[in-house]
Design a protein around this motif. Structure first.
Motif, PDB file in Angstrom:
ATOM      1  N   ASN A 196       0.760  -1.392  -0.229  1.00  0.00           N
ATOM      2  CA  ASN A 196      -0.114  -0.348  -0.165  1.00  0.00           C
ATOM      3  C   ASN A 196       1.000   1.391  -0.423  1.00  0.00           C
ATOM      4  N   ASP A 197       1.548   1.000   0.600  1.00  0.00           N
ATOM      5  CA  ASP A 197       2.977   2.621   0.801  1.00  0.00           C
ATOM      6  C   ASP A 197       3.245   2.303  -0.751  1.00  0.00           C
ATOM      7  N   ALA A 198       3.738   1.724  -1.594  1.00  0.00           N
ATOM      8  CA  ALA A 198       4.379   1.870  -2.454  1.00  0.00           C
ATOM      9  C   ALA A 198       3.625   2.117  -3.517  1.00  0.00           C
ATOM     10  N   ARG A 199       2.089   1.733  -3.943  1.00  0.00           N
ATOM     11  CA  ARG A 199       1.091   2.311  -4.352  1.00  0.00           C
ATOM     12  C   ARG A 199       1.074   3.719  -3.746  1.00  0.00           C
ATOM     13  N   GLN A 200       0.585   3.733  -2.862  1.00  0.00           N
ATOM     14  CA  GLN A 200       0.258   5.841  -2.262  1.00  0.00           C
ATOM     15  C   GLN A 200       1.028   6.645  -2.590  1.00  0.00           C
ATOM     16  N   ALA A 230      -6.279   3.736 -12.089  1.00  0.00           N
ATOM     17  CA  ALA A 230      -5.974   3.212 -12.885  1.00  0.00           C
ATOM     18  C   ALA A 230      -4.408   2.148 -13.136  1.00  0.00           C
ATOM     19  N   LEU A 231      -3.895   3.019 -11.615  1.00  0.00           N
ATOM     20  CA  LEU A 231      -2.453   2.486 -11.147  1.00  0.00           C
ATOM     21  C   LEU A 231      -2.837   1.053 -10.773  1.00  0.00           C
ATOM     22  N   ASP A 232      -4.024   0.627 -10.027  1.00  0.00           N
ATOM     23  CA  ASP A 232      -4.532  -0.846  -9.689  1.00  0.00           C
ATOM     24  C   ASP A 232      -4.645  -1.455 -10.969  1.00  0.00           C
ATOM     25  N   ILE A 233      -5.443  -1.015 -11.299  1.00  0.00           N
ATOM     26  CA  ILE A 233      -5.944  -1.877 -12.759  1.00  0.00           C
ATOM     27  C   ILE A 233      -4.740  -2.028 -13.936  1.00  0.00           C
ATOM     28  N   LEU A 234      -3.480  -1.248 -13.744  1.00  0.00           N
ATOM     29  CA  LEU A 234      -2.320  -0.999 -14.457  1.00  0.00           C
ATOM     30  C   LEU A 234      -1.379  -2.708 -13.665  1.00  0.00           C
ATOM     31  N   ASP A 235      -1.829  -2.978 -12.672  1.00  0.00           N
ATOM     32  CA  ASP A 235      -0.577  -4.076 -12.030  1.00  0.00           C
ATOM     33  C   ASP A 235      -1.885  -5.053 -12.229  1.00  0.00           C
ATOM     34  N   ASP A 236      -3.056  -4.936 -11.710  1.00  0.00           N
ATOM     35  CA  ASP A 236      -3.649  -6.600 -12.204  1.00  0.00           C
ATOM     36  C   ASP A 236      -3.515  -6.611 -13.689  1.00  0.00           C
ATOM     37  N   ARG A 237      -2.626  -5.901 -14.564  1.00  0.00           N
ATOM     38  CA  ARG A 237      -2.655  -6.108 -15.881  1.00  0.00           C
ATOM     39  C   ARG A 237      -1.101  -6.382 -16.429  1.00  0.00           C
ATOM     40  N   MET A 238       0.013  -5.891 -15.659  1.00  0.00           N
ATOM     41  CA  MET A 238       1.788  -6.161 -15.866  1.00  0.00           C
ATOM     42  C   MET A 238       1.899  -7.041 -15.217  1.00  0.00           C
ATOM     43  N   THR A 239       2.480  -8.219 -16.282  1.00  0.00           N
ATOM     44  CA  THR A 239       2.464  -9.081 -15.786  1.00  0.00           C
ATOM     45  C   THR A 239       3.905  -9.479 -16.304  1.00  0.00           C
ATOM     46  N   THR A 336      11.937   7.889  -4.775  1.00  0.00           N
ATOM     47  CA  THR A 336      12.204   6.936  -4.706  1.00  0.00           C
ATOM     48  C   THR A 336      12.969   6.559  -3.559  1.00  0.00           C
ATOM     49  N   GLY A 337      14.443   7.867  -3.272  1.00  0.00           N
ATOM     50  CA  GLY A 337      14.617   7.483  -1.954  1.00  0.00           C
ATOM     51  C   GLY A 337      14.222   7.199  -0.386  1.00  0.00           C
ATOM     52  N   PHE A 338      13.154   7.741   0.165  1.00  0.00           N
ATOM     53  CA  PHE A 338      11.985   7.662   0.848  1.00  0.00           C
ATOM     54  C   PHE A 338      11.576   6.054   0.751  1.00  0.00           C
ATOM     55  N   ALA A 339      11.031   5.628  -0.367  1.00  0.00           N
ATOM     56  CA  ALA A 339      10.762   4.496  -0.494  1.00  0.00           C
ATOM     57  C   ALA A 339      11.800   3.034  -0.282  1.00  0.00           C
ATOM     58  N   ALA A 340      12.583   3.640  -0.708  1.00  0.00           N
ATOM     59  CA  ALA A 340      14.023   2.589  -0.629  1.00  0.00           C
ATOM     60  C   ALA A 340      14.006   2.831   0.907  1.00  0.00           C
ATOM     61  N   VAL A 341      14.252   3.606   1.807  1.00  0.00           N
ATOM     62  CA  VAL A 341      14.342   3.839   3.335  1.00  0.00           C
ATOM     63  C   VAL A 341      13.400   2.231   3.662  1.00  0.00           C
ATOM     64  N   ASN A 342      11.887   3.023   3.406  1.00  0.00           N
ATOM     65  CA  ASN A 342      10.645   2.116   3.816  1.00  0.00           C
ATOM     66  C   ASN A 342      11.027   0.435   4.281  1.00  0.00           C
ATOM     67  N   ALA A 381       4.127  14.584   2.559  1.00  0.00           N
ATOM     68  CA  ALA A 381       3.474  13.053   2.678  1.00  0.00           C
ATOM     69  C   ALA A 381       4.743  12.821   1.940  1.00  0.00           C
ATOM     70  N   LEU A 382       5.419  12.996   1.296  1.00  0.00           N
ATOM     71  CA  LEU A 382       7.009  11.755   1.640  1.00  0.00           C
ATOM     72  C   LEU A 382       8.064  11.993   1.769  1.00  0.00           C
ATOM     73  N   THR A 383       8.408  12.927   2.676  1.00  0.00           N
ATOM     74  CA  THR A 383       8.971  13.139   3.913  1.00  0.00           C
ATOM     75  C   THR A 383       8.640  13.206   4.953  1.00  0.00           C
ATOM     76  N   ARG A 384       7.685  12.626   5.404  1.00  0.00           N
ATOM     77  CA  ARG A 384       6.517  12.859   6.910  1.00  0.00           C
ATOM     78  C   ARG A 384       7.149  11.311   7.262  1.00  0.00           C
ATOM     79  N   LEU A 385       8.656  10.813   8.169  1.00  0.00           N
ATOM     80  CA  LEU A 385       9.320  10.340   8.633  1.00  0.00           C
ATOM     81  C   LEU A 385       8.544  10.011   9.808  1.00  0.00           C
ATOM     82  N   ASN A 386       8.544   8.743  10.557  1.00  0.00           N
ATOM     83  CA  ASN A 386       8.337   8.292  12.170  1.00  0.00           C
ATOM     84  C   ASN A 386      10.133   8.394  12.380  1.00  0.00           C
TER      85      ASN A 386
END
Length: 531
Positions: A196-200, A230-239, A336-342, A381-386
């Motif tokens: 969910n974090d990656a999709r958001q 559209a992102l949810d549909i794309l995830d279901d389509r792409m394999t 990209t950076g905060f996603a890698a940290v998570n 939203a991108l930078t707020r980290l616990n």
């Protein structure tokens, strides 16, 4: 007759009135004068009017244990990276947001905000912190280097430098393969949260890019719903392969029933096309490889980010005139950076990877903030980290005016919150007009105001020095809440000078070797005479 031995005093002859003889009167004996702490006090005797303070050295109790009682205690903090010397006591000051939070509990949030006019050493302070924290095992992450100021440092630390610019590198903002691969190794709530974090983050980044591309106009609520679905549909389509923006655009064009429902077209395809026409046009600009934005964001990621090394995103290939493209690249790098940290922290919590702490640097914050209405929410939203995630963060900007030059009062309040929520605020030289704005976020005393404004003065009008130094270069005031600030001066070591030369492009070619045809007629003789 010598009476001095008898009376203990020297004797002198003094005539008495009314007497025909001389009487002897005792006089106190002058003892030899002793030199004071600065020598003989008499004129011409060699006394010292100014006594230079002895040089101070600092060591641990083990190193200097035999010098007792000569050592003295220090009132300056001694936890963290040795940042500089206190201007009011010459004592060493150690400071960084991670050490002050995790080790000494001096601040409640492992973050810092650095303010100061250009050319006074803000980047040098950040590099000093990053270099020192690397020695403690903390990974520096430079999420957007526009000059570049940090490339040499990251390369010296055997880190990863990612070039991102038209013709030099691409970044696919839809690439969540790292998070999905990590999710396959997890189970339960940790797996669900990471997906969910990656999709958001993807949806938030795309909305931010759309805002910047539309010259500050954010997507509508309906367009936000279309993007998310559209992102949810794309995830279901792409394999089998990672989707790119062209694939997202194709989903919008195909108009599947679920997407039309999200667009609220009321069963009318014509209405759906009207609703999504603007979104299609914007995505077309992002997904076309020949457009300015598409030259960076339309293709697969050229160099995936590593989590086990220091990383710097080098954006210096983007021209300063392309302000909107710089802001878009910064936003994408931060995502990209905060996603890698998570990903790293979730895997460490599950015991699947070693625990890593990160020092995240967000430089040139003002460029992204000015790129459009509502972009503050995207950055927040991108930078707020616990604070429990083991991540320290530093934001860098020039002045408070840069943060508050936003179109709406709501955005200005949120931007000021970046400074208010920071665990520490480090101020270099600032104009006096900035003091009122700064005082609204951080309590600053009158003496501190005079100090900060004095540091922003230019160097003297003199051409004698090859590189005249501004009076406030390297001077900073560390503020934590309402406490009295700690003024320091940062001196660079020879190694840091080699890594911190932000003007090296001016020194690569000496003027004495520039061809005459470039400088004009007669220039060569003048240069030869000067050199």
């Amino acid at each position: 007759m010598n009476l001095s031995g008898l009376f203990g005093r020297s004797a002198r002859r003094t005539p008495r009135r009314g007497a025909g003889r001389l009487d002897l009167v005792a006089k106190p004996l002058k003892r030899p004068q002793q030199p004071g702490p600065r020598g003989w006090a008499a004129s011409g005797a060699g006394g010292v009017a100014y006594l230079q303070a002895p040089q101070r050295w600092r060591g641990t109790t083990v190193q200097v244990c035999g010098l007792w009682p000569f050592p003295v205690g220090s009132g300056a903090p001694m936890t963290g990276v040795p940042l500089g010397r206190a201007l009011n006591s010459d004592a060493t000051v150690c400071c960084d947001p991670i050490s002050w939070f995790a080790r000494s509990r001096l601040i409640s949030n492992p973050s810092a905000f650095i303010l100061g006019k250009p050319g006074l050493g803000k980047s040098s302070v950040v590099r000093r912190m990053a270099l020192g924290l690397a020695g403690y095992g903390v990974q520096p992450l430079i999420l957007g280097d526009l000059k570049p100021d940090y490339r040499d440092l990251i390369e010296a630390l055997d880190g990863q430098v990612i070039d991102l610019a038209p013709g030099r590198g691409n970044l696919n903002v839809l690439d969540a393969s790292d998070a999905l691969a990590a999710a396959d190794r997890l189970t339960g709530s940790a797996r669900t949260w990471l997906i969910n974090d990656a999709r958001q983050r993807r949806a938030n980044t795309i909305s931010g890019l759309i805002t910047i591309l539309r010259a500050g106009t954010p997507p509508t609520d309906r367009e936000e719903s279309v993007i998310t679905r559209a992102l949810d549909i794309l995830d279901d389509r792409m394999t089998g392969r990672v989707p790119v923006l062209a694939d997202l655009l194709q989903v919008v064009k195909d108009a599947p029933p679920d997407l039309r429902e999200a667009a609220l077209d009321r069963g009318s395809e014509v209405r759906y096309r009207e609703i999504t026409e603007g979104l299609e046009a914007t995505l077309q600009s992002l997904a076309t490889g020949t457009s300015r934005f598409g030259m960076i964001f339309s293709e697969q990621t050229t160099q995936p980010m590593r989590r086990d090394k220091p990383v710097a995103f080098d954006l210096s290939g983007i021209d300063d005139g392309q302000f909107d493209l710089q802001a878009a690249a910064l936003l994408a790098c931060w995502s990209t950076g905060f996603a890698a940290v998570n990903v790293s922290q979730v895997l460490a919590d599950a015991g699947l990877e070693p625990r890593r702490n990160y020092f995240v640097v967000l430089d040139e914050l003002w460029r992204a903030l000015r790129s459009g209405r509502g972009i503050v929410d995207r950055i927040d939203a991108l930078t707020r980290l616990n604070r429990q995630r083991g991540v320290g963060q530093v934001m860098v900007s020039h002045t408070m005016s840069d943060l508050l030059a936003l179109p709406t009062e709501e955005d200005r309040m949120k931007a000021r919150g970046f400074v208010e929520r920071a665990g520490m605020v480090i101020c270099g030289g600032l104009p006096r007009a900035e003091m009122r704005l700064l005082s609204e976020a951080v309590r600053v005393a009158d003496a501190e105001v005079d100090m900060i404004t004095g540091w922003q003065d230019p160097p003297a009008w003199s051409s004698d020095e090859e590189d005249p130094t501004p009076p406030g270069l390297g001077n900073f005031l560390i503020k934590v809440g309402g406490r009295t600030g700690i003024p320091i001066h940062v001196d660079l070591t020879p190694v840091e000078h080699a890594l911190n030369d932000t003007n090296k492009r001016w020194r690569d070619v000496p003027l004495s070797v520039v061809p005459d045809e470039i400088l004009g007629d007669g220039a060569g003789g003048a240069l030869e005479e000067v050199s």
